[in-house]
Design a protein around this motif. Structure first.
Motif, short mmCIF file in Angstrom:
data_model
loop_
_atom_site.label_atom_id
_atom_site.label_comp_id
_atom_site.label_asym_id
_atom_site.label_seq_id
_atom_site.Cartn_x
_atom_site.Cartn_y
_atom_site.Cartn_z
N GLU A 20 -9.05 19.26 20.12
CA GLU A 20 -8.02 18.64 19.30
C GLU A 20 -6.60 19.65 19.17
OE1 GLU A 20 -7.24 17.22 14.16
OE2 GLU A 20 -8.83 18.60 15.05
N ASN A 21 -6.82 21.08 19.25
CA ASN A 21 -5.68 21.82 19.20
C ASN A 21 -4.88 22.04 20.58
OD1 ASN A 21 -6.05 23.24 16.49
ND2 ASN A 21 -7.47 25.03 17.28
N ALA A 22 -5.72 22.33 22.08
CA ALA A 22 -5.62 21.58 23.15
C ALA A 22 -4.27 20.13 23.28
CB ALA A 22 -5.92 21.67 23.87
N LEU A 23 -5.35 19.57 22.49
CA LEU A 23 -4.40 18.34 22.16
C LEU A 23 -2.94 17.90 21.52
CD1 LEU A 23 -7.21 15.75 21.97
CD2 LEU A 23 -6.10 15.63 23.70
N ILE A 24 -2.99 18.61 20.53
CA ILE A 24 -1.51 19.26 19.82
C ILE A 24 -0.43 19.98 20.15
CG2 ILE A 24 -0.45 20.09 17.73
CD1 ILE A 24 -3.24 19.26 16.44
N TYR A 27 0.71 17.44 22.39
CA TYR A 27 1.94 16.99 21.96
C TYR A 27 3.21 17.73 21.76
CZ TYR A 27 4.54 14.06 19.30
OH TYR A 27 5.26 12.54 18.48
N LEU A 28 2.42 18.59 21.63
CA LEU A 28 4.27 19.86 21.39
C LEU A 28 4.72 19.49 22.53
CD1 LEU A 28 2.58 22.04 18.92
CD2 LEU A 28 3.76 19.97 18.67
N ALA A 29 3.96 19.82 23.36
CA ALA A 29 4.76 20.07 24.88
C ALA A 29 5.59 19.28 25.32
CB ALA A 29 3.58 20.40 26.35
N SER A 30 4.92 17.91 25.26
CA SER A 30 5.37 16.79 25.34
C SER A 30 7.54 16.61 25.11
CB SER A 30 4.78 14.93 25.85
OG SER A 30 4.61 15.05 24.12
N ARG A 31 7.47 16.84 23.69
CA ARG A 31 8.34 17.07 22.76
C ARG A 31 9.87 18.06 23.31
NH1 ARG A 31 8.10 13.93 17.76
NH2 ARG A 31 10.79 14.87 17.92
N GLY A 32 9.38 18.74 24.03
CA GLY A 32 9.82 20.51 24.57
C GLY A 32 9.62 21.41 23.53
N GLU A 45 12.24 17.57 9.83
CA GLU A 45 11.48 16.92 11.58
C GLU A 45 9.84 17.87 11.24
OE1 GLU A 45 13.65 17.88 15.40
OE2 GLU A 45 14.57 18.44 13.10
N ARG A 46 9.84 19.45 11.00
CA ARG A 46 8.79 19.91 11.33
C ARG A 46 7.49 18.98 10.82
NH1 ARG A 46 9.67 24.73 9.44
NH2 ARG A 46 8.37 23.30 6.96
N ASP A 47 7.49 18.57 9.61
CA ASP A 47 6.34 18.22 9.02
C ASP A 47 5.88 16.44 9.45
OD1 ASP A 47 6.02 19.42 6.94
OD2 ASP A 47 6.65 18.67 5.29
N GLN A 48 7.50 15.35 10.60
CA GLN A 48 7.06 14.66 11.04
C GLN A 48 6.39 15.18 12.50
OE1 GLN A 48 7.29 11.23 10.00
NE2 GLN A 48 7.02 10.71 12.02
N VAL A 49 7.08 15.90 12.95
CA VAL A 49 6.54 16.28 14.68
C VAL A 49 4.77 16.61 13.99
CG1 VAL A 49 6.61 17.88 16.09
CG2 VAL A 49 8.84 17.54 15.90
N LEU A 50 4.33 17.25 13.26
CA LEU A 50 3.10 17.90 12.70
C LEU A 50 2.11 16.30 12.46
CD1 LEU A 50 3.33 20.83 11.28
CD2 LEU A 50 2.47 20.86 13.59
N ARG A 51 3.00 15.50 12.06
CA ARG A 51 1.86 13.97 11.49
C ARG A 51 2.33 13.00 12.96
NH1 ARG A 51 4.64 14.66 6.85
NH2 ARG A 51 7.01 13.30 7.89
N GLU A 52 2.86 13.21 13.87
CA GLU A 52 2.48 12.76 15.32
C GLU A 52 1.73 13.42 15.58
OE1 GLU A 52 6.76 12.89 16.76
OE2 GLU A 52 7.37 10.98 15.28
N ALA A 53 2.15 14.60 16.33
CA ALA A 53 0.76 15.64 16.98
C ALA A 53 -0.20 15.21 16.27
CB ALA A 53 1.24 16.77 16.82
N SER A 54 -0.73 15.35 14.96
CA SER A 54 -2.31 15.22 14.31
C SER A 54 -2.60 13.19 14.88
CB SER A 54 -2.30 15.00 12.73
OG SER A 54 -3.22 14.59 12.08
N VAL A 55 -1.67 12.36 14.83
CA VAL A 55 -1.76 11.04 15.58
C VAL A 55 -2.44 10.87 16.92
CG1 VAL A 55 -1.30 8.70 15.58
CG2 VAL A 55 -0.78 10.17 13.28
N PHE A 56 -1.76 11.27 17.20
CA PHE A 56 -1.67 11.56 19.52
C PHE A 56 -3.38 12.10 19.34
CE2 PHE A 56 -2.08 14.04 22.86
CZ PHE A 56 -1.38 13.68 22.92
#
Length: 79
Positions: A20-24, A27-32, A45-56
């Motif tokens: 899960e940590n690797a997948l997060i 995702y973060l890397a895919s967003r730069g 913005e941070r909360d939104q990115v973390l929500r998206e990373a969690s869903v991914f």
């Protein structure tokens, strides 16, 4: 007396948590982004990115678990 007894399931949780940590991170890397750069984002913005990373990560973990179960079923059918 040690009250923290392992049920055997702990061994399965750690690899999934690592995945899960690797997948997060993926995702973060895919967003730069990385964990360090998250601190430079605004709170919303941070909360939104973390929500998206969690869903991914959740979707990918579900995919992995589904494939694992199908593989186990297929293997048991062959025996």
């Amino acid at each position: 007396m040690n009250t923290n007894r392992s049920t055997g399931d702990d061994r399965d949780v750690a690899p999934l948590a690592q995945l899960e940590n690797a997948l997060i991170d993926q995702y973060l890397a895919s967003r730069g982004l990385d964990h360090g750069s998250l601190g430079r984002l605004s709170g919303p913005e941070r909360d939104q990115v973390l929500r998206e990373a969690s869903v991914f990560a959740s979707a990918k973990l579900t995919e992995v678990e589904s494939k694992s179960h199908r593989s186990e079923e297929h293997t048991s059918e062959l025996q």
